[in-house]
Design a protein around this motif. Structure first.
Motif, short mmCIF file in Angstrom:
data_model
loop_
_atom_site.label_atom_id
_atom_site.label_comp_id
_atom_site.label_asym_id
_atom_site.label_seq_id
_atom_site.Cartn_x
_atom_site.Cartn_y
_atom_site.Cartn_z
N TYR A 197 52.92 27.53 36.95
CA TYR A 197 51.74 28.40 37.02
C TYR A 197 50.59 27.63 37.70
N PRO A 198 50.72 27.35 39.00
CA PRO A 198 49.68 26.57 39.68
C PRO A 198 48.33 27.29 39.65
N ILE A 199 47.27 26.54 39.51
CA ILE A 199 45.94 27.09 39.36
C ILE A 199 45.54 27.98 40.54
N GLU A 200 46.04 27.66 41.73
CA GLU A 200 45.65 28.46 42.91
C GLU A 200 46.18 29.89 42.83
N ASP A 201 47.22 30.13 42.03
CA ASP A 201 47.73 31.49 41.87
C ASP A 201 46.71 32.41 41.20
N PHE A 202 45.74 31.83 40.51
CA PHE A 202 44.85 32.64 39.68
C PHE A 202 43.39 32.63 40.15
N GLU A 203 43.13 31.90 41.22
CA GLU A 203 41.76 31.84 41.72
C GLU A 203 41.27 33.20 42.21
N GLY A 204 42.17 34.01 42.76
CA GLY A 204 41.79 35.32 43.27
C GLY A 204 41.51 36.34 42.19
N MET A 205 41.82 36.02 40.93
CA MET A 205 41.58 36.96 39.83
C MET A 205 40.14 36.92 39.32
N VAL A 206 39.43 35.86 39.64
CA VAL A 206 38.07 35.69 39.13
C VAL A 206 37.13 36.72 39.75
N ARG A 207 36.37 37.40 38.87
CA ARG A 207 35.38 38.39 39.31
C ARG A 207 34.01 37.97 38.77
N PRO A 208 33.31 37.09 39.47
CA PRO A 208 32.04 36.55 38.93
C PRO A 208 31.02 37.62 38.60
N ASP A 209 30.98 38.70 39.37
CA ASP A 209 29.97 39.73 39.16
C ASP A 209 30.17 40.49 37.86
N SER A 210 31.43 40.65 37.43
CA SER A 210 31.70 41.44 36.23
C SER A 210 32.19 40.61 35.05
N ASP A 211 32.90 39.51 35.32
CA ASP A 211 33.49 38.74 34.24
C ASP A 211 32.59 37.62 33.73
N GLY A 212 31.57 37.25 34.50
CA GLY A 212 30.75 36.13 34.09
C GLY A 212 31.39 34.80 34.46
N PRO A 213 30.97 33.72 33.81
CA PRO A 213 31.47 32.38 34.16
C PRO A 213 32.87 32.11 33.61
N ILE A 214 33.86 32.80 34.17
CA ILE A 214 35.24 32.64 33.75
C ILE A 214 35.99 31.78 34.76
N SER A 215 36.71 30.78 34.27
CA SER A 215 37.48 29.89 35.13
C SER A 215 38.84 30.50 35.44
N PRO A 216 39.42 30.17 36.61
CA PRO A 216 40.80 30.58 36.88
C PRO A 216 41.77 30.09 35.81
N GLN A 217 41.38 29.01 35.12
CA GLN A 217 42.24 28.48 34.06
C GLN A 217 42.43 29.50 32.94
N TYR A 218 41.42 30.34 32.71
CA TYR A 218 41.57 31.39 31.68
C TYR A 218 42.70 32.34 32.05
N TYR A 219 42.71 32.81 33.30
CA TYR A 219 43.75 33.74 33.74
C TYR A 219 45.12 33.06 33.78
N ARG A 220 45.11 31.78 34.08
CA ARG A 220 46.35 30.99 34.06
C ARG A 220 46.92 30.95 32.64
N ALA A 221 46.05 30.66 31.68
CA ALA A 221 46.48 30.61 30.28
C ALA A 221 46.99 31.96 29.81
N ALA A 222 46.26 33.02 30.18
CA ALA A 222 46.66 34.37 29.75
C ALA A 222 48.03 34.73 30.30
N GLN A 223 48.31 34.33 31.54
CA GLN A 223 49.61 34.65 32.14
C GLN A 223 50.73 33.87 31.46
N ILE A 224 50.48 32.62 31.12
CA ILE A 224 51.52 31.83 30.43
C ILE A 224 51.80 32.42 29.06
N VAL A 225 50.74 32.78 28.33
CA VAL A 225 50.93 33.38 27.01
C VAL A 225 51.69 34.70 27.14
#
Length: 624
Positions: A418-446
């Protein structure tokens, strides 16, 4: 004079409300939807009247209520009160005296759990009791005693820590009414089963007495009640589909491997929504045993220094229900905040569960001949990962509460898959706030550890080892949610299509509360998806619409069935930007090929990720 005027005024008032209800009938659904949104009660729109049903075989009368075209029978007990010496023990089937009259007009108590609010679109937990082994039945009004309608039995989720068949989240009216309108009527049954320490306590003494996995035994007893009694309500005991969501789905898979498949299950089809044996983590570990011991110590029940003794169990049985509930719920929520899921859960007892579920599947030790639909939702792991996740260590910790046995090499391989670059495009700063791609990475692994990969493993092993024909096992991925406005209000817009998202679509809930999305487009998708599931309940084949719904391993060869993991997967994608699409995937095929929907699902890399997660080494470390 005044005393004679009161009945007259009441009568005129009732007449007025009745005329108002008739006048507003064309606007009923719109008014009720908006009333739910703003938490306003409009009793004059609820058409309620009593319904009398007589079970002539047993000479029992059930008094239910009819509301807007649906007959409801609630708080029907299928087992005796499981308190006192019945605490932790297998359920005792209830036997009513001939001539009994059962008031089934109101919902009953929820099984012991924490009280208070859960989520904005779920019921507030206010009424709990050990005497909770009941079910609710909903059917089209006017169903004939000999109708022989197919039956859908709902096993609720909640992490074996919370939930009830009475939760507004599982309101069956939309499904029942639409199915009847489509000329394909069904009967809905929701069941309660014991939770927490009451349902899943374990110790040496309990194992020896075969007083373990009580919650699973409750489910089976409820399904047996349906088999034996549903005909009186107009149902067909030979056309019962068990439908579970989350741990309810996981528990259905455990019912299939229960007693190594030596006894037939009391249902003919199964639908496992967001769950498979992977949710039954660490089956053979001592986690639940240790948790039982810790609570027993808090209660003051460790006798003669032996936490595993008969005396300790007896003390726990004599402890006040309120004390045992409060101490066990507090311990569970402290360990697994906020709701205490997966603190008590089904475990190995050498009786109901004789081995890790994935091993039983591979050994062919399960009930065969059950058509299955299994599923997951697109952002299934979203609420299991902390929004603050921002490092590799945070990612690994996001599932460390549940999966404690992973080796260093397994953790490293997961991060690599689950490389971090796979999840960089999921970040939506305008709506999600200060969320790291690592959050989406963790969610996908779980998501893959607890949901997607175990679902695939169950489906493949069930077909591979003779559980069902290839044509009888299907998978769907759900990619729409009506909770988006609620999640935004909660400050959690990053959850997106999170766990629970497909429930209101499957049940065709037209008036979802808590500020959820009840827009026409969402209600239409709910109607369509519910119709598809009803078709499966009625015929064994879901309605795939113009796009179709292929079997999960459509086209697989006998040679491919010998492999440990499939090289082709087909599923139905519901909702989202790609519409309702049939998706077919093959291993080692260029990701750039295929439809837009297929490319979107290919992004999940199910083959390489699930092949690793479902490998013998990782399954053993996960305890599944």
């Amino acid at each position: 004079m005044a005393s004679r005027a009161i009945p007259l005024l009441l009568g005129l008032g009732a007449l007025g409300f009745g005329l108002l209800a008739v006048f507003l009938e064309p606007f009923r659904e719109l008014l009720l939807t908006n009333a739910d949104h703003f938490d306003i009660k409009l009793p004059f729109l609820e058409q309620v009247s009593p319904v009398i049903l007589v079970d002539h075989t047993r000479e029992i009368t059930y008094i239910g209520r009819q509301s807007n075209g649906v007959d409801h029978f609630q708080n029907i007990f299928y087992a005796e009160d499981p308190s006192g010496n019945n605490r932790f023990a297998p359920p005792v089937p209830i036997k009513h005296e001939k001539g009994s009259s059962i008031d089934a007009t109101q919902s009953g108590a929820w099984c012991p759990q924490g009280t208070g609010d859960v989520l904005p679109f779920t019921s507030k937990v206010v009424n709990i009791s050990e005497n909770c082994l009941s079910l609710r039945i909903a059917r089209p009004h006017g169903t004939a005693p000999d109708a022989k309608l197919p039956v859908l039995v709902w096993l609720h989720g909640g992490g074996h820590a919370l939930g009830s068949a009475s939760d507004v989240l599982y309101e069956p009216d939309g499904l029942v009414k639409q199915a009847a309108a489509d000329g394909q009527p069904v009967i809905y049954v929701g069941i309660n089963y014991r939770l927490g320490i009451f349902g899943f306590a374990i110790s040496k003494a309990l194992i020896e007495a075969k007083h373990t996995n009580a919650g699973l035994r409750d489910q089976r007893a409820a399904l047996e009640w349906v088999r034996d009694n549903i005909e009186s309500f107009g149902g067909d005991p030979q056309r019962v589909t068990a439908v579970g969501q989350s741990v309810g789905a996981s528990d259905i898979s455990l019912q299939l491997v229960a007693f190594e498949g030596k006894y037939d299950v009391p249902f003919q089809q199964a639908m496992m929504i967001s769950g498979a044996p992977g949710l039954n983590i660490n089956t053979k570990s001592d986690l639940v045993l240790n948790n039982t011991e810790a609570v027993a110590r808090e209660v003051g029940c460790i006798k003669n220094g032996d936490s595993q003794s008969v005396e300790t169990v007896q003390c726990l049985r004599e402890a006040p229900f309120e004390l045992l509930t409060n101490l066990s719920v507090t311990a569970a929520r402290a360990a697994h905040p906020p709701f205490g899921e997966a603190f008590f859960y089904p475990t190995y007892d050498n009786d109901f569960v004789t081995d890790r579920p994935s091993q039983l599947l591979r050994a062919g030790k399960f009930t065969k001949g059950i058509p299955v639909i299994a599923s997951w939702v697109s952002n299934e792991g979203a609420w299991f990962a902390p929004p603050t996740t921002s490092t590799d260590e945070d990612v690994l910790n996001s599932f460390g509460l549940w999966l404690t046995g992973h080796s260093k090499s397994t953790k490293s391989k997961l991060l690599e898959l689950y490389p971090i670059e796979d999840f960089e495009g999921m970040v939506r700063p305008d709506s999600d706030g200060p969320i790291s791609p690592q959050y989406y990475r963790a969610a996908q692994i779980v998501k893959d550890l607890l949901f997607s990969c175990p679902v695939l493993d169950f489906a493949w092993q069930y077909v591979k080892n003779g559980g069902a024909e290839v044509s009888q096992v299907r998978i769907y991925e759900h990619n729409a949610t009506r909770y988006a406005p609620v999640f935004e209000t909660m400050g959690l817009p990053m959850w997106r299509v999170a766990h629970l998202s497909d429930i209101p679509y499957v049940l065709n809930i037209q008036r979802l509360g808590g500020g959820a999305d009840n827009s026409p487009a969402q209600l239409e998708l709910a109607k369509m998806m519910s119709r598809s599931i009803v078709k499966f309940v009625a015929s064994g084949i879901p309605d795939g619409g113009p796009e179709g719904w292929p079997a999960a391993f459509d086209g697989v060869t006998k040679g491919e069935l010998k492999r440990e993991f499939p090289s082709r997967i087909a599923l139905k994608l519901f909702g989202g930007p790609y519409g309702n699409a049939a998706v077919s995937l093959k291993k080692d095929v260029n990701e750039a090929e295929g439809t837009a929907a297929e490319k979107a699902v290919k992004w999940e890399k199910l083959f390489e990720r699930c092949e690793f997660i479902n490998s013998e080494k990782v399954r053993e470390e996960s305890g599944v």
